[in-house]
Design a protein around this motif. Sequence first.
Motif: not given
Length: 362
Positions: A214-217, A284-286, A288-295, A355-358
């Motif tokens: 799961v990216y970020g939070d 598992k939290y990993v 976050d990716r760059p510039g990930h839009d929030r909503r 991030n292996k499986n993200a």
Amino acid sequence: MIFVTGGAGFIGANFVLDWLAQNDEPVINYDKLTYAGNLNNLASIKQDARHIFVQGDILDTDKLNQLFAQHKPRAIVHFAAESHVDRSIHGPAAFVNTNVNGTFSLLEAARAYWQGLTGDERSNFRFLHVSTDEVYGTLSTDDPPFSETTAYAPNSPYSASKAASDHLVRSYHHTYGLPVLTTNCSNNYGPYHFPEKLIPLMITNARAGKDLPVYGDGQQVRDWLYVSDHCTAIRRVLEAGKPGETYNVGGWNEKTNLSVVHTLCDLLDQLQPKANGSYRDQIKYVTDRPGHDRRYAIDARKIEKELGWKPAETFETGLRKTVAWYLANDEWVAQVQSGDYLKWVDLQYSGNSSNKNAQEQA
């Protein structure tokens, strides 16, 4: 006859299958068969004379001209696109080439074909461009959902390339009079979804005993739409949409990524329980990716008011159908997870073990 680009991909294949299940009008299915295009998606109509598959690139204008002259389609439905945000961050050139240059090439071929038509064939012709809500950028918690008049503000190479294609389609209507229609849709899910995306990735990883990354939070919010509802919306826009108009298509299902993962785990606990514990234990939290839009959120009132369309599935009913499909189609999952897909995972994540499986969780 209609001409569909990208009809071996996730949404395109569902559309072709749905189309042929609803009526007898033939389909020319034109697909390059990149990693995400899969003829196994269309196995059930392999012997159907109404389905004519042609492997080809939308950049090949000569081939498009030949096919249009030969088959004389009454409409073009344009799905073909690179669509994975993580891939666009790693290699944006392919996205500009396919989504921008490819759409331009298709528009040029469509314009030449349409201008050669006369009478009802000319007036009834339509070019339907399938796009995404990501062209609108990101929303804060209190912002109203995206409407058809929301300003474009793309934040990834993928969404920027789709925004550019939307603008090209619009320009061909206003400059040349080409009768175009554009749909901007929220996140789709359902059968034949390539497992780099959130829902199929979580299902396949959970069953394999792998981490559920799961990216970020996990609080990124998306509006989810079952793919068969999207297909119904496209058919309705093609049937009754006004040329030059844009229609936002959404499911009225805003969910955080984490809540989606929790719901998937709970469904798997019911439908295929583990020997010990819950699938939630694999979360598992990993990073976050760059510039990930929030909503993202879609205001789908226009298409409901003007064309009478609204989704038939709730998120809960659609997700249960999706999980059941993946549980019943192990062979399809194994096939798409081999070869180029595994090479991509290694290339994208070998330098970051956390991030292996993200994968893309747009």
